[in-house]
Design an enzyme around this catalytic site. Structure first.
Site, short mmCIF file in Angstrom:
data_model
loop_
_atom_site.label_atom_id
_atom_site.label_comp_id
_atom_site.label_asym_id
_atom_site.label_seq_id
_atom_site.Cartn_x
_atom_site.Cartn_y
_atom_site.Cartn_z
N ASP A 224 -5.25 22.87 18.29
CA ASP A 224 -5.26 23.07 16.85
C ASP A 224 -5.84 24.47 16.57
O ASP A 224 -6.95 24.78 17.00
CB ASP A 224 -6.11 22.02 16.14
N ASN A 232 -3.42 31.70 6.28
CA ASN A 232 -2.34 31.68 5.29
C ASN A 232 -2.82 32.17 3.93
O ASN A 232 -2.13 32.95 3.25
CB ASN A 232 -1.78 30.25 5.15
N HIS A 237 1.75 33.62 4.19
CA HIS A 237 2.43 32.66 5.05
C HIS A 237 3.29 33.34 6.11
O HIS A 237 3.51 32.78 7.19
CB HIS A 237 3.28 31.71 4.21
N GLU A 274 -0.24 23.43 12.39
CA GLU A 274 -0.79 24.42 13.31
C GLU A 274 -1.23 23.77 14.61
O GLU A 274 -2.04 24.31 15.35
CB GLU A 274 -1.97 25.16 12.67
#
Length: 355
Positions: A224, A232, A237, A274
Site C-alpha cells: 500500500d 493526489n 491525479h 494504491e
C-alpha cells in the site's frame, strides 16, 4: 482448353486439313506450357516482393500469341464452314475458348485485351480472304466479337474487383473484430492504467494455481503506497497515476520471473486504488520478505524528472504465507493485517503475518 483443341483436331478428320490443324494444336500446346512456366516464375517474383515487370511483359506477349494461334485454327475449316458439323464445331469451340481466355484473367484487363487482340489479328484477314465463300456474316461476327468480349471483360473485371474489395474489407473487419476481442479480453483481466492483473483475474489465477500445485508454498505480498491521497491532493491525479505506473514497473522489474507462476504480470495485480499484490510460488515467507525489502527500497528511491519537487513515494508491506488448507481470502487477509501493522509502526517498512 487444350482438350477443346484436341477435339477440334478430330473434328477436321476427312476434310483434308488435318495436318495443318494438328500442327497448330502442337504449337498451341507448346505455347501453353511456356505460358504456365512464365506464370509460375512471375508468381514467385510477386511472392518474394521482387520486380517482375519484364516477365509480365513477356507473359502478356505470350497471351497475345496464344490468341493469334487460336484464330489461325479457323483456317483449316474456313473454306468448308457451313458444310457439316465438324467445321461448325471448330467455330463454336474457338469462340468459347477465346471467351474463356478473355474472362479468366479479367482482374488484369491487359491480359484479356492481349488474348482477344491476337485472336482478332489472325481471324479478321481470314474473313476478308474467304469473303466470297463465307459471305458477310462471318466478317460482321468477327468485327462484333472483339468489342463484345471487351465489354464482357470489363463487366467481369469490375465484378472480380468488387469481390476482391469486399473480401479485403471482410478480412479487415475480421482482423478488427479479432483485435477488439483480444483487447476486450485483455481489459477484462488487466488494470487499464498499470497493465497488471485486476483483482478478479488475480484471484482466479491463484485459485487455478493452487489446484495445479495443491501443496506448494505461495507467499503473498500486499503493498500500500503511503499517503497516496496526499499525493493526489497536492500534486494532481495525473501525477498520482504516474506514480502508480512507475511503481508497477518497479514491481515487475524486481520480482524474478522464475519465482512466479508465469510472467510477472500474471502473478502481480493492482489490488485496489494504491494497493498492489504479488504471489510468489514455491517461495517461503522469509524469501518473500527479502523480495519485499528490495521492493521497498526501490519504491522509496524512485524519481522522475517530470515529477514536481517535493514528491516522495514510499510503501508499506504485509507478507503472508498462504496455507494450502485455507481459502485464498484468509491468506490475503493475513497479508492485509501485516500491512496495517506496518502502517501503524510508521510506514515504509515490511511486516510479516503472525504464524
Amino acid at each position: 482448353m487444350l482438350i477443346g483443341a484436341a477435339l477440334m483436331g478430330f473434328a477436321v478428320i476427312g476434310i483434308g486439313t488435318e495436318k495443318l490443324m494438328w500442327s497448330l494444336i502442337a504449337v498451341q500446346c507448346v505455347l501453353q506450357c511456356i505460358v504456365a512456366m512464365v506464370s509460375s516464375m512471375l508468381q514467385r517474383k510477386l511472392d518474394a516482393n521482387q520486380p517482375g515487370r519484364f516477365l509480365f511483359v513477356i507473359f502478356v506477349g505470350l497471351e497475345a500469341l496464344t490468341g493469334a494461334v487460336w484464330g489461325l485454327m479457323m483456317l483449316p475449316v474456313a473454306e468448308v464452314l457451313g458444310h457439316g458439323l465438324g467445321p461448325l464445331f471448330v467455330c463454336i469451340t474457338l469462340i468459347v475458348t477465346i471467351t474463356i481466355s478473355a474472362l479468366m484473367p479479367a482482374a488484369v484487363r491487359v491480359i484479356s485485351i492481349a488474348a482477344v487482340t491476337g485472336f482478332f489479328v489472325t481471324l479478321f484477314p481470314q474473313t476478308l480472304y474467304f469473303y466470297d465463300i463465307l459471305g458477310p456474316l462471318p466478317l460482321v461476327a468477327t468485327l462484333v466479337l472483339p468489342p463484345t468480349l471487351f465489354w464482357m471483360t470489363d463487366v467481369h473485371s469490375k465484378q472480380v474487383r468488387a469481390a476482391l474489395v469486399n473480401e479485403l474489407e471482410n478480412e479487415r473487419l475480421a482482423l478488427y473484430l479479432e483485435d477488439a476481442l483480444q483487447q476486450s479480453e485483455y481489459l477484462a483481466r488487466h488494470d487499464s492504467l498499470t497493465g497488471l492483473l485486476n483483482r478478479r483475474a488475480f484471484q482466479s489465477k491463484l485459485k487455478a494455481l493452487r489446484q495445479e500445485q495443491p501443496e506448494a508454498a505461495i507467499s503473498l505480498i500486499l503493498i500500500d503506497l503511503d499517503y497516496f491521497k496526499r499525493i493526489n491532493d497536492n500534486f494532481g491525479h495525473d501525477t498520482g497515476d504516474a506514480v502508480l505506473v512507475s511503481t508497477a514497473d518497479i514491481i515487475n522489474s524486481v520480482t524474478r520471473p522464475d519465482d512466479l507462476s508465469a510472467r510477472c504480470d500474471e502473478a502481480t495485480a493492482r489490488w485496489g486504488g494504491e494497493e498492489f499484490i504479488i504471489a510468489l510460488v514455491g517461495c517461503p515467507i522469509e524469501a518473500a520478505a527479502s523480495v519485499s525489502e528490495h521492493l521497498r527500497v526501490r519504491i522509496a528511491a524512485q524519481a522522475d524528472p517530470k515529477w514536481p519537487d517535493g514528491l516522495s513515494v514510499t510503501g508499506s508491506f504485509g507478507v503472508s504465507l498462504w496455507d494450502h488448507q485455507e481459502d485464498l481470502a484468509v491468506g490475503i487477509a493475513q497479508a492485509d493485517k501485516a500491512m496495517y501493522r506496518a502502517k501503524i509502526s510508521g510506514r515504509n517498512q515490511v511486516e510479516l503475518a503472525a504464524r
